[in-house]
Design an enzyme around this catalytic site. Structure first.
Site, mmCIF file in Angstrom:
data_model
loop_
_atom_site.group_PDB
_atom_site.id
_atom_site.type_symbol
_atom_site.label_atom_id
_atom_site.label_comp_id
_atom_site.label_asym_id
_atom_site.label_seq_id
_atom_site.Cartn_x
_atom_site.Cartn_y
_atom_site.Cartn_z
ATOM 1 N N SER A 138 47.161 -25.810 32.816
ATOM 2 C CA SER A 138 46.122 -26.244 32.526
ATOM 3 C C SER A 138 44.768 -25.902 32.905
ATOM 4 O O SER A 138 44.172 -26.801 34.039
ATOM 5 C CB SER A 138 46.278 -28.068 32.309
ATOM 6 O OG SER A 138 46.528 -28.251 33.801
ATOM 7 N N ASP A 156 0.787 -1.537 0.002
ATOM 8 C CA ASP A 156 -0.611 0.550 -0.021
ATOM 9 C C ASP A 156 1.019 0.640 -0.159
ATOM 10 O O ASP A 156 0.255 2.100 -0.325
ATOM 11 C CB ASP A 156 -0.947 -0.024 1.248
ATOM 12 C CG ASP A 156 -0.050 -0.403 2.767
ATOM 13 O OD1 ASP A 156 0.655 -1.074 2.633
ATOM 14 O OD2 ASP A 156 -0.714 0.154 3.390
#
Lengths: 309, 616
Positions: free
Chosen positions: B518, B147
């Protein structure tokens, strides 16, 4: 038990067959991966469908988990009768839990209001019962179409310490791969009916001939009108206000809870077909009759964060 | 609302687009016009002027607004006479690959929105790429806000043509429809404004799309569990992933490869002549074979492939990045196995499909990866079968779902590289040395005293005539790990290499001491698992950060604090302290000699008795 309605063709299943198969798959995943699952049974139509699915999922064995009813002592009498009948019929253990604090204080909707009543009996009661029995997965009948805040709920809904729902820790659910793992102190809520609508549940109840409490069907019942809701006077504990006299009206329920908090609707639907036809024509939402949801905006969502089912 | 028939089928679709494309308005309009919005909700959608704001229907949660987050997918439901629909609605902002992939994983079809005023954008192509990747090939292009361009046929046709050309290249089938959510034109009813448009409405199109079906494929089903109510009945449960199955069908169990015949099909509680893809069933077999949850039953004549190494497209879904080398759990069908990403071939730029080099995957990244699994699994390429080719990755520490993947193919090397049998084994090598091999794994902050203590322990063991080797983190980085830096991904790989070296030396019969910061629990757990039945002692050399920073023997903490050293454990990279190490020494309270003597005591006591890998 009968199987779901016939297929459209060899390879095309009906939507009810798909929903049923998905729910059964979910129930079998819980049983396989969770250490101590339990089925939350609250006697309503969703619980009825859920229990039926659980029985089908493990047939010919009984479901490998007990039923848990977190009771408020304020349900309709007909609900207690159906609960005991279904537990006996299914061969499953029924655990009934009542929050001892609520018992001791005699908590009820009249003196304490719906918020305190619901919190103590249901929210706290559920948490206590799960902790007491060390259940790591609670299977419930909630559906995503029930309420706006449920539209984003997971099938396996992760709950952190204290049973809190934390939106940040919900897990993505792809395909039909669920991750039910939890660490100590964490639990899962599992919703096998997530993708069902209210109408699907009724269609299924009709197709499978599942017993439901007769309160869903219209009958003349003693009724008082409060805050725009029709409350059925189910027993002598109902506190009538001065000048209030119950009137007989033909009503039924769309959703059930504690009787002083459940709003009935005027209806002539006395059969399943009539109930389903009425629902198809209905233009109002299911939870409209529930007084507990009206407490505040976003109330369902807040309740959920606090650990409500 | 019309009366839907219980005989209708089900279509699941996903909507792709953002609020700016008018998505909420379009979905709200669709739900409203099919009568799926109750009157009491409509009242809440009406603004002061009496106009309906459909976008409010699909609004977010309080939690999302309060915390500024978006939850991945909202599901909505509606039905017509012919069909029930499940709509997966995903938020359309920039960072949404994860959400869209989740919604698309169960979708039969998709609606992509394009604003008529803006045409085909980068975002439109991104949506198309994700759909193609997820195997959703049937796409409706809804050109919205028609539109606002006065229903210009030329505008619509140019957008439709541009998108169709692009979509064809990536294998999508497209139907384009001009719509307006605001007026409802061509959504559920024909639009009077677009008289030139002769095609069906959006709703009619959705009603006509065929659902995805795996019915034409050979039979496949992942076994979910075993039902055994009594000695006379043993049934295998599952939902049929593909094909059909009936009594008398020859089936093969995987990965074992054993064949047998289907005796009964319960679908799910009563005997059926045949059941098909999507149905949950119980199967009984004519032979008692070894079959349990996670195995796959398939047509005997058309078995699935079985492998333990794959190439797959992986979508990363967690805030913490994917780390190649780290072990995750992979779930496919009903099977869960350990898996690690051995290689990221490349990352994909989801806007352009361009390959990019990558060492890790961040949230919302898509990468083509190689995976190595802890065991064989049966699978199908995702492109052929979503159920048997899609998997999720689960973090073993947090238990969260961190990624999803789609298998492309098994890596040939899984078939071609076989282990060479070796005649002299660990037991014989250890017997020659007269000792029991073991791994002593020292973990702790830099400067905590790991190497000092490990050296003392090794000296003492050597003095007692034991054969040892010390793998030191710093020394490792001069050789085996010379190519690695200090990012999380590189640290994980460094630990994997150290653990692999330790495993080989233990295999040679040695007592191996590993001194390595680690920092991550996951990799220490991985190292422990890699050792199999070689005793593994995790030794936590514990000293508070303040203490080691004050000592700062190598001057590294000062450098890190000055910002000259990045990813330094304790400063800008985390250290996850062990939760149940076998030995915990505190170097603030004890001297290195005392710590070494405690470790020797425990080790020498433990090495007398057999001990395997402990459960996590």
């Amino acid at each position: 038990m009968s199987d779901a309605p016939s297929a459209l063709s060899a390879d095309r299943l009906t939507h009810l067959q798909r929903l049923e198969s998905e729910s059964i798959h979910i129930l079998r995943e819980v049983a396989a991966e969770c250490a101590r699952p339990v089925l939350l049974y609250s006697i309503g139509k969703d619980s009825a469908a859920l229990l039926h699915l659980a029985r089908k999922a493990f047939h010919p064995a009984p479901p490998p988990f007990p039923l848990l009813h977190v009771d408020t002592t304020w349900k309709f009498r007909a609900m207690y009768a159906l609960r005991d009948r279904m537990a006996a019929e299914s061969g499953m253990e029924l655990i009934v839990y009542e929050n001892p604090e609520a018992v001791e204080r005699g908590v009820n909707p009249f003196d304490h209001g719906s918020a305190v009543h619901t919190d103590l009996w249901k929210t706290q009661g559920l948490k206590q019962a799960l902790d007491l029995h060390r259940f790591d997965a609670a299977i419930g009948g909630a559906r995503r179409d029930e309420e706006a805040s449920r539209a984003k709920e997971r099938v396996f809904s992760f709950r952190g310490p204290g049973h809190r729902w934390d939106p940040r820790r919900q897990r993505p659910e792809l395909w039909s791969l669920y991750n039910p793992r939890v660490s100590p102190g964490e639990t899962m809520r599992v919703f096998p009916l997530s993708n069902w609508t209210e109408l699907d549940v009724w269609d299924y109840i009709a197709a499978e001939n599942i017993p439901v409490v007769n309160l869903y069907f219209a009958a003349p019942r003693p009724v008082v009108k409060r805050e725009g809701a029709l409350i059925v006077v189910d027993d002598a504990r109902m506190r009538l206000k001065p000048g209030e006299t119950p009137q007989t009206r033909t009503v039924r329920f769309r959703t059930l809870g504690c009787y002083p908090l459940s709003g009935a609707i005027e209806s002539e639907a006395t059969t399943l077909d009539a109930v389903i036809a009425e629902m198809r024509a209905s233009r109002s939402s299911e939870r409209q009759g529930r007084l507990i949801d009206r407490d505040q905006a976003g109330s369902m969502e807040r309740k959920k964060q606090e650990g409500y089912f | 609302m019309s009366a839907p028939s219980p005989q209708r089928d089900l279509l699941r679709f996903i909507t792709c687009g953002s609020v700016d494309d008018g998505k909420s308005t379009l979905i709200g309009r669709l739900l409203h016009d099919v009568g799926a919005v109750p009157d009491d909700q409509i009242a809440a959608l009406t603004d002061a002027d009496g106009a309906l704001d459909f976008s409010l229907l699909v609004d977010g949660l309080l939690a999302e607004r309060e915390q500024g987050i978006t939850i991945d997918v909202a599901y909505r439901y509606f039905s017509t006479e012919r069909r029930s629909f499940i709509v997966a609605d995903t938020p359309g902002h920039e960072q949404y690959t994860r959400n869209m992939a989740t919604g698309a994983s169960t979708a039969d079809a998709a609606i992509i929105l394009a604003d008529a005023r803006k045409g085909v954008l980068t975002q439109t192509r991104r949506h198309a790429h994700i759909l193609a990747l997820m195997g959703v090939r049937r796409v409706v292009l809804a050109v919205t806000k028609m539109d606002l361009v006065d229903w210009s046929q030329a505008v619509f046709e140019s957008i439709a043509a541009e998108f169709a050309a692009y979509a064809a290249r990536i294998g999508l089938e497209v139907t384009a429809i001009p719509v307006s959510g605001a007026t409802g034109a061509n959504v559920a009813r024909r639009g009077e404004d677009g008289g030139w448009y002769a095609g069906p409405t959006l709703l009619k199109t959705l009603e006509g799309l065929p659902p995805l079906s795996e019915g034409h494929l050979p039979f496949r089903m992942a076994v979910q569990g075993v039902i055994r109510p009594n000695l006379d009945f043993r049934g295998y449960t599952g939902r049929i992933a593909a094909g059909r199955v009936g009594p008398g069908d020859a089936v093969r169990a995987l990965p074992s490869g054993v064949t047998t015949t289907v005796a009964r099909v319960l679908a799910p509680t009563e005997d059926a002549e045949q059941a098909s893809a999507g149905q949950s069933v119980v199967l009984t077999l004519t032979d008692e074979i070894d079959l349990s949850r996670g195995d796959v039953l398939c047509a005997a004549a058309a078995p699935l492939e079985v492998a333990d190494q794959f190439e797959a497209a992986v979508i990363w879904m967690a805030d913490a990045a994917l780390l190649p080398g780290r072990q995750y759990d992979l779930k496919l069908g009903a099977r869960t196995v350990a898996a690690s990403i051995t290689d990221i071939r490349h990352k994909v730029n989801v806007n352009t499909l361009e390959p990019l080099a990558a060492r890790t995957l961040e949230l919302n990244d898509i990468g083509v990866c190689h995976l190595s699994l802890g065991a064989d699994i049966a699978f199908a390429p995702y492109e052929e079968d979503r159920e048997m080719g899609g998997f999720i990755l689960i973090d073993r520490m947090s238990q969260a779902t961190v990624g999803a993947g789609m298998i492309r193919f098994a890596l040939r090397r899984a078939h071609n590289i076989h282990r060479q049998p070796i005649k002299v084994d660990r037991a014989r090598r250890a017997a020659l040395k007269g000792q029991q091999p073991a791994v002593l794994w020292f973990t702790g902050l830099s400067g905590a005293g790991k190497s000092t203590i490990a050296n003392l322990v090794e000296e003492q063991l050597a003095a007692e005539g034991r054969h040892t080797y010390l793998i030191d983190g710093d020394n490792l980085r001069h050789g085996l790990s010379r190519d690695l830096g200090f990012t999380e991904a590189d640290r994980v790989e460094n630990i994997r290499r150290a653990a692999e070296a330790a495993r080989m030396m233990a295999d040679a019969g040695l007592i191996v001491l590993v001194s390595l910061i680690s920092p991550f629990r996951a990799e220490r757990a991985m190292a422990r698992e890699m050792m199999g039945d070689v005793p593994f002692l995790e030794i936590f050399v514990d000293a508070p950060l303040a203490t080691v920073e004050a000592r700062d023997v190598k001057g590294l903490y000062a450098k890190a604090r000055r910002g000259e050293l990045h990813n330094f454990t304790g400063i800008d990279s985390p250290y996850e302290a062990p939760e149940n190490a076998e030995i915990h020494v505190q170097t603030e309270k004890n001297t290195a000699e005392e710590a070494a003597s405690v470790i020797l005591d425990v080790f020498l006591n433990a090495s007398g008795r057999p001990s395997g890998a402990r459960p996590r």
